[in-house]
Design a protein around this motif. Structure first.
Motif, PDB file in Angstrom:
ATOM      1  N   ARG A  95      27.430  12.045  15.216  1.00  0.00           N
ATOM      2  CA  ARG A  95      27.179  12.166  13.770  1.00  0.00           C
ATOM      3  C   ARG A  95      25.742  11.824  13.404  1.00  0.00           C
ATOM      4  O   ARG A  95      25.121  12.497  12.586  1.00  0.00           O
ATOM      5  N   ILE A  96      25.207  10.763  13.992  1.00  0.00           N
ATOM      6  CA  ILE A  96      23.940  10.232  13.504  1.00  0.00           C
ATOM      7  C   ILE A  96      22.720  10.869  14.147  1.00  0.00           C
ATOM      8  O   ILE A  96      21.657  10.956  13.534  1.00  0.00           O
ATOM      9  N   LEU A  97      22.827  11.341  15.378  1.00  0.00           N
ATOM     10  CA  LEU A  97      21.649  11.806  16.104  1.00  0.00           C
ATOM     11  C   LEU A  97      21.283  13.224  15.669  1.00  0.00           C
ATOM     12  O   LEU A  97      22.090  14.151  15.761  1.00  0.00           O
ATOM     13  N   ARG A  98      20.038  13.372  15.206  1.00  0.00           N
ATOM     14  CA  ARG A  98      19.528  14.673  14.788  1.00  0.00           C
ATOM     15  C   ARG A  98      18.474  15.147  15.778  1.00  0.00           C
ATOM     16  O   ARG A  98      18.059  14.409  16.663  1.00  0.00           O
ATOM     17  N   ASP A  99      18.033  16.396  15.588  1.00  0.00           N
ATOM     18  CA  ASP A  99      17.106  16.994  16.549  1.00  0.00           C
ATOM     19  C   ASP A  99      15.829  16.183  16.714  1.00  0.00           C
ATOM     20  O   ASP A  99      15.284  16.068  17.820  1.00  0.00           O
ATOM     21  N   LYS A 100      15.318  15.592  15.629  1.00  0.00           N
ATOM     22  CA  LYS A 100      14.059  14.851  15.699  1.00  0.00           C
ATOM     23  C   LYS A 100      14.253  13.388  16.086  1.00  0.00           C
ATOM     24  O   LYS A 100      13.277  12.648  16.248  1.00  0.00           O
ATOM     25  N   ASP A 101      15.508  12.969  16.227  1.00  0.00           N
ATOM     26  CA  ASP A 101      15.798  11.604  16.670  1.00  0.00           C
ATOM     27  C   ASP A 101      15.895  11.566  18.192  1.00  0.00           C
ATOM     28  O   ASP A 101      15.997  12.595  18.853  1.00  0.00           O
ATOM     29  N   GLN A 102      15.869  10.349  18.737  1.00  0.00           N
ATOM     30  CA  GLN A 102      16.107  10.186  20.163  1.00  0.00           C
ATOM     31  C   GLN A 102      16.874   8.897  20.403  1.00  0.00           C
ATOM     32  O   GLN A 102      16.772   7.940  19.627  1.00  0.00           O
ATOM     33  N   ALA A 103      17.653   8.899  21.463  1.00  0.00           N
ATOM     34  CA  ALA A 103      18.493   7.742  21.762  1.00  0.00           C
ATOM     35  C   ALA A 103      18.553   7.537  23.269  1.00  0.00           C
ATOM     36  O   ALA A 103      18.256   8.440  24.052  1.00  0.00           O
ATOM     37  N   PHE A 104      18.916   6.318  23.661  1.00  0.00           N
ATOM     38  CA  PHE A 104      19.163   5.999  25.062  1.00  0.00           C
ATOM     39  C   PHE A 104      20.327   5.040  25.134  1.00  0.00           C
ATOM     40  O   PHE A 104      20.709   4.410  24.137  1.00  0.00           O
ATOM     41  N   LYS A 146       0.819  -1.215   0.000  1.00  0.00           N
ATOM     42  CA  LYS A 146       0.000   0.000   0.000  1.00  0.00           C
ATOM     43  C   LYS A 146       0.850   1.262   0.000  1.00  0.00           C
ATOM     44  O   LYS A 146       0.482   2.268  -0.602  1.00  0.00           O
ATOM     45  N   ASN A 147       1.960   1.214   0.714  1.00  0.00           N
ATOM     46  CA  ASN A 147       2.833   2.383   0.810  1.00  0.00           C
ATOM     47  C   ASN A 147       4.271   1.940   0.599  1.00  0.00           C
ATOM     48  O   ASN A 147       4.701   0.902   1.113  1.00  0.00           O
ATOM     49  N   PHE A 148       4.999   2.727  -0.155  1.00  0.00           N
ATOM     50  CA  PHE A 148       6.401   2.414  -0.430  1.00  0.00           C
ATOM     51  C   PHE A 148       7.149   3.736  -0.561  1.00  0.00           C
ATOM     52  O   PHE A 148       6.770   4.593  -1.367  1.00  0.00           O
ATOM     53  N   SER A 149       8.191   3.903   0.236  1.00  0.00           N
ATOM     54  CA  SER A 149       8.922   5.169   0.168  1.00  0.00           C
ATOM     55  C   SER A 149      10.311   5.009   0.759  1.00  0.00           C
ATOM     56  O   SER A 149      10.525   4.202   1.664  1.00  0.00           O
ATOM     57  N   PRO A 150      11.277   5.777   0.236  1.00  0.00           N
ATOM     58  CA  PRO A 150      12.582   5.842   0.911  1.00  0.00           C
ATOM     59  C   PRO A 150      12.434   6.627   2.203  1.00  0.00           C
ATOM     60  O   PRO A 150      11.668   7.590   2.267  1.00  0.00           O
ATOM     61  N   GLU A 151      13.111   6.188   3.242  1.00  0.00           N
ATOM     62  CA  GLU A 151      12.963   6.830   4.565  1.00  0.00           C
ATOM     63  C   GLU A 151      14.326   7.279   5.066  1.00  0.00           C
ATOM     64  O   GLU A 151      14.890   6.717   5.999  1.00  0.00           O
ATOM     65  N   THR A 152      14.871   8.291   4.408  1.00  0.00           N
ATOM     66  CA  THR A 152      16.185   8.780   4.805  1.00  0.00           C
ATOM     67  C   THR A 152      16.108   9.729   5.994  1.00  0.00           C
ATOM     68  O   THR A 152      17.079   9.876   6.736  1.00  0.00           O
ATOM     69  N   ASP A 153      14.949  10.380   6.169  1.00  0.00           N
ATOM     70  CA  ASP A 153      14.845  11.394   7.210  1.00  0.00           C
ATOM     71  C   ASP A 153      13.774  11.090   8.254  1.00  0.00           C
ATOM     72  O   ASP A 153      13.485  11.933   9.099  1.00  0.00           O
ATOM     73  N   LEU A 154      13.155   9.917   8.197  1.00  0.00           N
ATOM     74  CA  LEU A 154      12.159   9.574   9.199  1.00  0.00           C
ATOM     75  C   LEU A 154      12.825   9.516  10.572  1.00  0.00           C
ATOM     76  O   LEU A 154      13.928   8.983  10.708  1.00  0.00           O
ATOM     77  N   PRO A 155      12.196  10.101  11.598  1.00  0.00           N
ATOM     78  CA  PRO A 155      12.815  10.090  12.933  1.00  0.00           C
ATOM     79  C   PRO A 155      13.243   8.692  13.366  1.00  0.00           C
ATOM     80  O   PRO A 155      12.559   7.706  13.093  1.00  0.00           O
ATOM     81  N   LEU A 156      14.356   8.633  14.035  1.00  0.00           N
ATOM     82  CA  LEU A 156      14.969   7.378  14.441  1.00  0.00           C
ATOM     83  C   LEU A 156      15.009   7.286  15.951  1.00  0.00           C
ATOM     84  O   LEU A 156      15.426   8.225  16.632  1.00  0.00           O
ATOM     85  N   THR A 157      14.557   6.145  16.482  1.00  0.00           N
ATOM     86  CA  THR A 157      14.734   5.834  17.899  1.00  0.00           C
ATOM     87  C   THR A 157      15.863   4.825  18.007  1.00  0.00           C
ATOM     88  O   THR A 157      15.767   3.723  17.470  1.00  0.00           O
ATOM     89  N   LEU A 158      16.922   5.215  18.685  1.00  0.00           N
ATOM     90  CA  LEU A 158      18.146   4.424  18.700  1.00  0.00           C
ATOM     91  C   LEU A 158      18.511   4.037  20.126  1.00  0.00           C
ATOM     92  O   LEU A 158      18.610   4.883  21.016  1.00  0.00           O
ATOM     93  N   GLY A 159      18.675   2.738  20.343  1.00  0.00           N
ATOM     94  CA  GLY A 159      19.154   2.249  21.623  1.00  0.00           C
ATOM     95  C   GLY A 159      20.569   1.718  21.471  1.00  0.00           C
ATOM     96  O   GLY A 159      20.842   0.936  20.564  1.00  0.00           O
ATOM     97  N   ILE A 160      21.466   2.164  22.305  1.00  0.00           N
ATOM     98  CA  ILE A 160      22.844   1.676  22.284  1.00  0.00           C
ATOM     99  C   ILE A 160      23.066   0.848  23.541  1.00  0.00           C
ATOM    100  O   ILE A 160      22.784   1.298  24.654  1.00  0.00           O
TER     101      ILE A 160
END
Length: 366
Positions: free
Chosen positions: A136-145, A97-111
């Motif tokens: 380098r990887i974390l942007r304003d709309k991303d979040q990490a823990f 139904k939906n297909f798209s490149p997601e280069t800028d979709l917000p990322l939730t990152l756990g390290i």
């Protein structure tokens, strides 16, 4: 290290809703200027005779797959179209139904940082390289823990968009062996120490992945990834490898493993002889089953830098394909998923999770 816990945001939200009046929760249509006055007081004259109110819940079973595509030379393909890809569930072709490149979709990152005794000689290298990667990887709309795991599982830094806070917490991580015995207990998430069987604990890797997937990632939406820096050796976990993988799949989390092993530690040249290094096969399965990769960097700083660069590139060159399964039963069963793409008459190598569990969206966190 402080215990691994999650703020009770859900409880606060529920309390706020409970304090609202019905008039605040429902929007009202404006009355016509010509209409007679209408009382806004609730009619309670026949309240006892009214049937109980029911709530209609509509579940849309939409499966979302994040994946990357490479050509035969291993280069990432950044410009695929929907017509070049097909998705199969249990060998049945699905309508995307939906297909798209997601280069800028917000990322939730756990390290997740292995701080057990076997990482004594490589922890500093992990900290230095990990700091640079996060910045380098974390942007304003991303979040990490940041999580550490050894004889216990600890939250070193909760969700944040500030890479400096993650880097600071990572720099403060320390090796923890608890004297070789973790019988003091494993901190649970929001529930204090978990009971132990009195046996020595070493590296609670599977427990850590299981807890993080269920309690930190499952309720999040969008792209979710775990990056685990470890030698892959688990000792003392209550959960099994299969349980950890299942939890990550249900959270729709992609796992990347940087396999960091001081092999001298396992061959008798380190503190103890564990009979050889065996963590690579389990880590490869954990990563590949969730749509990620295991990258073996040994104890080489240059290889670790290159591995972080590869992960960063992949997370910024992903596609999202969504479909409603032809099998509409939400029975909790496992569904095998395959993605096939062809570009310029070349079959591509697809990196995607191998399946999902058909559970109701309200329960899945997907």
């Amino acid at each position: 290290m402080r215990p691994f816990c999650v703020p009770a945001l859900l409880a606060t939200a529920l309390c706020s809703i409970a304090l609202c009046s019905p008039a605040q929760l429902w929007a009202q249509e404006a009355p016509s200027p010509d209409a007679p006055p209408v009382s806004t007081a609730p009619d309670t004259s026949n309240l006892d005779q009214q049937p109980p109110t029911t709530t209609l819940k509509v579940n849309v079973n939409l499966v979302s797959l994040f994946f990357t595509a490479r050509d035969k030379r291993g280069a990432l393909i950044p410009n695929l179209t929907q017509n070049e890809c097909q998705v199969f569930e249990d060998k049945q072709l699905q309508k995307v139904k939906n297909f798209s490149p997601e280069t800028d979709l917000p990322l939730t990152l756990g390290i997740m940082l292995d701080t057990s005794g076997s990482q004594q000689n490589v922890l500093q290298m992990e900290q230095q390289t990990g700091d640079s990667f996060v910045k380098r990887i974390l942007r304003d709309k991303d979040q990490a823990f940041l999580i550490s795991f050894d004889v216990q599982v600890s939250l070193l830094q909760d969700f944040t968009s500030n890479p400096r806070l993650i880097a600071k917490a990572m720099d403060q991580a320390e090796i923890n062996t608890a004297g070789g015995n973790g019988s003091a207990g494993i901190p649970g998430i929001g529930q204090g120490p978990m009971p132990t069987q009195g046996a020595p604990k070493g590296t609670l890797l599977y427990d850590a992945v299981y807890q993080v997937s269920n309690d930190k990632l499952r309720s999040e939406t969008g792209r979710k990834a775990l990056i685990i820096l470890t030698d892959g050796e688990d000792e003392g976990s209550r959960e099994k490898l299969a349980d950890a993988v299942e939890a990550a799949q249900k959270a729709n989390a992609i796992i990347y493993v940087l396999l960091i092993a001081d092999r001298g530690f396992y061959s008798g040249g380190g503190m103890i002889n564990l009979g050889g290094f065996t963590g690579d096969s389990a880590m490869r399965k954990m990563a590949e089953d969730t749509g990620g990769r295991m990258i073996d960097v040994g104890n080489n700083g240059k290889k670790m830098e290159a591995a972080f660069a590869q992960i960063e590139e992949e997370l910024r060159t992903q596609y999202l394909a969504s479909y409603t399964p032809t099998n509409t039963r939400l029975d909790g069963s496992y569904r095998k998923v395959d993605v096939f793409c062809k570009h310029n008459n070349e079959n591509l190598k697809i990196q995607a999770r191998k399946g999902y569990y058909a559970i109701a969206p309200d329960d899945s966190g997907q």
